[in-house]
Design an enzyme around this catalytic site. Sequence first.
Site, PDB file in Angstrom:
ATOM      1  N   HIS A  21     -34.418  13.891   7.723  1.00 39.05           N
ATOM      2  CA  HIS A  21     -35.821  14.035   8.092  1.00 39.05           C
ATOM      3  C   HIS A  21     -35.952  13.703   9.574  1.00 39.05           C
ATOM      4  O   HIS A  21     -35.318  12.774  10.072  1.00 39.05           O
ATOM      5  CB  HIS A  21     -36.691  13.109   7.252  1.00 39.05           C
ATOM      6  CG  HIS A  21     -36.646  13.441   5.790  1.00 39.05           C
ATOM      7  ND1 HIS A  21     -37.352  14.495   5.252  1.00 39.05           N
ATOM      8  CD2 HIS A  21     -35.972  12.880   4.758  1.00 39.05           C
ATOM      9  CE1 HIS A  21     -37.118  14.560   3.948  1.00 39.05           C
ATOM     10  NE2 HIS A  21     -36.279  13.594   3.627  1.00 39.05           N
ATOM     11  N   CYS A  33     -39.881  18.732  12.075  1.00 34.55           N
ATOM     12  CA  CYS A  33     -39.459  19.079  10.715  1.00 34.55           C
ATOM     13  C   CYS A  33     -39.961  20.477  10.342  1.00 34.55           C
ATOM     14  O   CYS A  33     -39.208  21.287   9.798  1.00 34.55           O
ATOM     15  CB  CYS A  33     -39.989  18.043   9.736  1.00 34.55           C
ATOM     16  SG  CYS A  33     -39.481  18.340   8.037  1.00 34.55           S
TER      17      CYS A  33
END
Length: 108
Positions: A21, A33
Amino acid sequence: MILVEFVFHNINIKGFTVEGHALFSNYGEDIVCASISTLTIGTINSIIRICNKEVEIEKEDGLIKMYLPDTLETSVEAQTLLKSMLYNLQDIEEQYPENVSIKKSTFS
């Protein structure tokens, strides 16, 4: 951090893994992201549609892997799409080095 690994077989990209992430911002607001997800999923969908073949995909939270079947490994279209993805991800890595890391490895 998002770790991206492109796997090469000779001069061709065989596949890639995107894992982790970005942690650039809160969930749902993370532009890093979102950018990487869009590039990754868009590339996979484009390969499937343009080359008219399925590819090997593994997907779960924070992980996506895609490998070309041997019949697509030398496809000009698939290689162009994968190289475009690599170049775009390298641009993101350059802007956000704390959030994205790309490496290249060799298929064995």
